[in-house]
Design an enzyme around this catalytic site. Sequence first.
Site, PDB file in Angstrom:
ATOM      1  N   THR A 135       0.851  -1.185   0.000  1.00 49.23           N
ATOM      2  CA  THR A 135       0.000   0.000   0.000  1.00 49.23           C
ATOM      3  C   THR A 135       0.885   1.233   0.000  1.00 49.23           C
ATOM      4  O   THR A 135       1.976   1.228   0.569  1.00 49.23           O
ATOM      5  CB  THR A 135      -1.003   0.010   1.176  1.00 49.23           C
ATOM      6  OG1 THR A 135      -2.006   0.996   0.927  1.00 49.23           O
ATOM      7  CG2 THR A 135      -0.348   0.255   2.521  1.00 49.23           C
ATOM      8  N   CYS A 191      -3.146   7.932   7.488  1.00 41.81           N
ATOM      9  CA  CYS A 191      -3.757   6.599   7.423  1.00 41.81           C
ATOM     10  C   CYS A 191      -2.824   5.570   8.065  1.00 41.81           C
ATOM     11  O   CYS A 191      -1.640   5.819   8.248  1.00 41.81           O
ATOM     12  CB  CYS A 191      -4.001   6.195   5.969  1.00 41.81           C
ATOM     13  SG  CYS A 191      -5.209   7.199   5.088  1.00 41.81           S
ATOM     14  N   HIS A 206      -5.949  -0.861   4.813  1.00 37.52           N
ATOM     15  CA  HIS A 206      -5.492   0.533   4.794  1.00 37.52           C
ATOM     16  C   HIS A 206      -6.641   1.392   5.305  1.00 37.52           C
ATOM     17  O   HIS A 206      -7.584   1.678   4.568  1.00 37.52           O
ATOM     18  CB  HIS A 206      -5.108   0.906   3.363  1.00 37.52           C
ATOM     19  CG  HIS A 206      -4.566   2.292   3.199  1.00 37.52           C
ATOM     20  ND1 HIS A 206      -3.523   2.555   2.352  1.00 37.52           N
ATOM     21  CD2 HIS A 206      -4.926   3.496   3.728  1.00 37.52           C
ATOM     22  CE1 HIS A 206      -3.259   3.859   2.373  1.00 37.52           C
ATOM     23  NE2 HIS A 206      -4.107   4.444   3.200  1.00 37.52           N
TER      24      HIS A 206
END
Length: 160
Positions: free
Chosen positions: A23, A29, A46
């Site tokens: 990711t 995040c 995520h």
Amino acid sequence: MDEKLTVGIADMKMVKGEGTLITYALGSCIGICLYDPAVRLAAMVHIMLPLNMEAGRKTPMKYADTGIRETLRQMEAQGALRGRITAKIAGGAKMFEVGGNGLLGAIGQRNIESVHMVLKKEGIRLLREEVGGTVARTLLFDAANGQGRIRSYGKPEVIL
């Protein structure tokens, strides 16, 4: 050949045996890597926000609480056992300076705290973390051995 699966924002992917989950752009995040070594089942979610405050939201992976719980449910459906699953996390950076006492500037820290709380509540052992700071991260997670790697611009790669 090692299969690479990209996990988008508010997304989750799982791979068993061989393959790498990746990711990008983990700022505030958090990327959560969950792993059952006995069946070599790896999952990465995520998340963007700490808590899902509305019933019936259609994107559970966007939130730490519902994203982690749904990922665990899907892992158990693939043969993982809760007692064997471990976690590694990365992200939660403070990407912007925000004036005043607004919560927007603290979203990374709130995400970190929420992920810690949910993992503890679900009985998942957190093995390693690379959180906070002010840089975005790329996170890779290898299903063959449960190893995570973090890449950040201008910094050496970190083993997670």
